[in-house]
Design an enzyme around this catalytic site. Structure first.
Site, PDB file in Angstrom:
ATOM      1  N   ALA A   1       0.830  -1.217   0.000  1.00 36.88           N
ATOM      2  CA  ALA A   1       0.000   0.000   0.000  1.00 36.88           C
ATOM      3  C   ALA A   1       0.853   1.252   0.000  1.00 36.88           C
ATOM      4  O   ALA A   1       1.880   1.329   0.659  1.00 36.88           O
ATOM      5  CB  ALA A   1      -0.916   0.000   1.211  1.00 36.88           C
ATOM      6  N   LYS A   2       0.365   2.194  -0.749  1.00 33.04           N
ATOM      7  CA  LYS A   2       1.035   3.483  -0.793  1.00 33.04           C
ATOM      8  C   LYS A   2       0.247   4.446   0.075  1.00 33.04           C
ATOM      9  O   LYS A   2      -0.957   4.283   0.266  1.00 33.04           O
ATOM     10  CB  LYS A   2       1.053   3.994  -2.227  1.00 33.04           C
ATOM     11  N   ARG A   3       0.913   5.471   0.552  1.00 32.88           N
ATOM     12  CA  ARG A   3       0.220   6.528   1.276  1.00 32.88           C
ATOM     13  C   ARG A   3      -0.500   7.396   0.241  1.00 32.88           C
ATOM     14  O   ARG A   3      -0.060   7.476  -0.920  1.00 32.88           O
ATOM     15  CB  ARG A   3       1.205   7.400   2.076  1.00 32.88           C
TER      16      ARG A   3
ATOM     17  N   ASN B   1     -14.822  10.102 -19.808  1.00 29.85           N
ATOM     18  CA  ASN B   1     -13.415   9.739 -19.810  1.00 29.85           C
ATOM     19  C   ASN B   1     -12.637  11.052 -19.688  1.00 29.85           C
ATOM     20  O   ASN B   1     -12.832  11.947 -20.501  1.00 29.85           O
ATOM     21  CB  ASN B   1     -13.012   9.059 -21.124  1.00 29.85           C
TER      22      ASN B   1
ATOM     23  N   GLY C   1      -8.821   7.046 -21.439  1.00 29.87           N
ATOM     24  CA  GLY C   1      -9.314   6.731 -22.775  1.00 29.87           C
ATOM     25  C   GLY C   1      -9.629   7.914 -23.660  1.00 29.87           C
ATOM     26  O   GLY C   1     -10.271   7.753 -24.689  1.00 29.87           O
TER      27      GLY C   1
ATOM     28  N   HIS D   1     -11.471  19.237 -24.938  1.00 27.46           N
ATOM     29  CA  HIS D   1     -12.737  19.935 -24.664  1.00 27.46           C
ATOM     30  C   HIS D   1     -13.611  19.095 -23.710  1.00 27.46           C
ATOM     31  O   HIS D   1     -13.825  17.913 -23.953  1.00 27.46           O
ATOM     32  CB  HIS D   1     -13.485  20.212 -25.975  1.00 27.46           C
TER      33      HIS D   1
ATOM     34  N   HIS E   1     -16.167  16.951 -22.155  1.00 31.05           N
ATOM     35  CA  HIS E   1     -17.290  16.233 -22.768  1.00 31.05           C
ATOM     36  C   HIS E   1     -17.534  14.921 -22.034  1.00 31.05           C
ATOM     37  O   HIS E   1     -16.653  14.401 -21.362  1.00 31.05           O
ATOM     38  CB  HIS E   1     -16.998  15.937 -24.245  1.00 31.05           C
TER      39      HIS E   1
ATOM     40  N   GLU F   1      -5.935  -8.977 -12.873  1.00 29.96           N
ATOM     41  CA  GLU F   1      -7.302  -8.466 -12.990  1.00 29.96           C
ATOM     42  C   GLU F   1      -8.011  -9.114 -14.181  1.00 29.96           C
ATOM     43  O   GLU F   1      -9.181  -9.489 -14.091  1.00 29.96           O
ATOM     44  CB  GLU F   1      -7.294  -6.933 -13.157  1.00 29.96           C
TER      45      GLU F   1
HETATM   46 ZN   LIG Z   1     -13.002  23.072 -27.853  1.00 29.84          ZN
END
Ligand SMILES: [Zn+2]
Ligand SMILES: [Zn+2]
Length: 331
Positions: free
Chosen positions: A21-23, A151, A157, A162, A164, A307
């Site tokens: 684990a990281k802090r 995203n 991704g 802009h 959105h 995973e």
């Molecule tokens: Zn734009």
């Protein structure tokens, strides 16, 4: 010692790898040298005055001249409403034509803003736009599920600057949504309780993982968070569908979403993230069983072979520590 934790809301196990684990501070990425982003780019299809660069819009908030949010079909859609719906089964080969809807929600006219930096009213416009499109598409023939998502940043991704979000409406119920609904239904059958209401009640009682609480909403890190700093935004009022959110809840959701994302922005230096709205499939009758929510997934670590091989995530941050860290970030 590592610990396996069970996520009751979605019936998944997670490994909280406390040994590795990281802090919370360790998740702050080294400051990227980003040249200042302008408020307008002449080649950006989502900036005002460049509307002709994107397909004809399906919705806007604002008037004929000035818009506050805009919805346009995705130029490279994953699914298209021009397709006729057609199912084919040939032995093991089962398919449906690529019918569906894929839209982009342009969240703001300004090219260089973020939800974390917008006014409450601007975020409210985004949520109102989500609801309007959700309602409109849920009345469309053959649409079974509507997924609204965002995203932010390359690790999530997108490289589009802009601000959105996107919406994809599908002609099938995705198996993960089906399996979570089945789990919620079974939980209700066994206990007489909505699993979302119960998890919310327990997290509010435990307090350790709660980041924000208002009259109508709570933001907390799940006990078995999939990834470091995962946050769930749950309405306190039981509602299966996001489309049932009322005006005052839109206002309140906008405010808590903005604060949650501002805490990430300030605390972890604008990390990449995804968020998704998890709502009941549009034609389902499980109104009592399912509880809609918004899940924020920062992309601070990369899922890898384990995973993919198990469907089980390894989370290297303790949710209690991460929640405390974000609670202390002032917005
Ligand atoms: Zn734009
Ligand atoms: Zn509920």
């Amino acid at each position: 010692m590592p610990e396996l934790r069970y996520n009751l809301l979605v019936r998944d196990w997670v490994i909280i790898a406390t040994g590795r684990a990281k802090r919370p501070h360790d998740f702050i990425k080294a400051k990227k040298e980003i040249p200042p982003i302008p408020e307008y780019r002449d080649n950006c299809p989502f900036c005002p005055r460049n509307e002709s660069l994107s397909p004809p819009e399906t919705f806007r908030l604002g008037d004929a001249k000035v818009w506050r949010t805009r919805v346009v079909p995705n130029k490279f859609p994953a699914l298209s409403s021009d397709e006729e719906i057609e199912r084919k089964t040939d032995g093991i080969f089962n398919s449906v034509s690529g019918f569906g809807v894929h839209e982009v929600i342009v969240e703001n006219p300004r090219h260089n803003t973020l939800i974390a930096l917008m006014s409450d009213k601007e975020v409210e416009d985004i949520i109102r736009t989500y609801k309007t499109r959700y309602l409109s598409l849920s009345g469309k023939e053959h649409i079974e599920a509507i997924i609204i998502f965002k995203n932010h940043g390359p690790a999530a991704g997108t490289s589009l600057e802009h601000p959105h979000s996107q919406l994809i409406a599908t002609p099938i119920v995705p198996p993960q949504i089906r399996s979570r609904l089945e789990h919620a239904t079974r939980y209700f059958d066994t206990t007489g309780k909505c699993v979302g209401c119960f998890v919310l009640e327990q997290e509010l009682k435990a307090k350790a993982r709660v980041v924000i609480e208002t009259d109508g909403f709570a933001v907390f890190m799940p006990y078995a968070s999939f990834v470091p700093f995962q946050m769930l935004v749950l309405p306190k009022r039981h509602m299966a569908s996001f489309a049932d959110i009322n005006d005052s809840e839109i206002f309140e959701l906008a405010s808590v979403l903005k604060i949650a994302l501002s805490k990430l922005y300030r605390g972890l230096d604008n990390p990449d993230f995804n968020y998704t709205i998890r709502s009941i499939p549009v034609h389902e009758n499980g109104e009592e069983y399912f509880h809609w929510y918004l899940s924020i997934l920062p992309r601070l670590t990369q899922p890898a072979g384990f995973e993919l091989g198990s469907g089980m995530f390894i989370n290297t941050a303790l949710p209690e520590e991460a929640a405390e860290f974000l609670r202390n970030i002032k917005c």
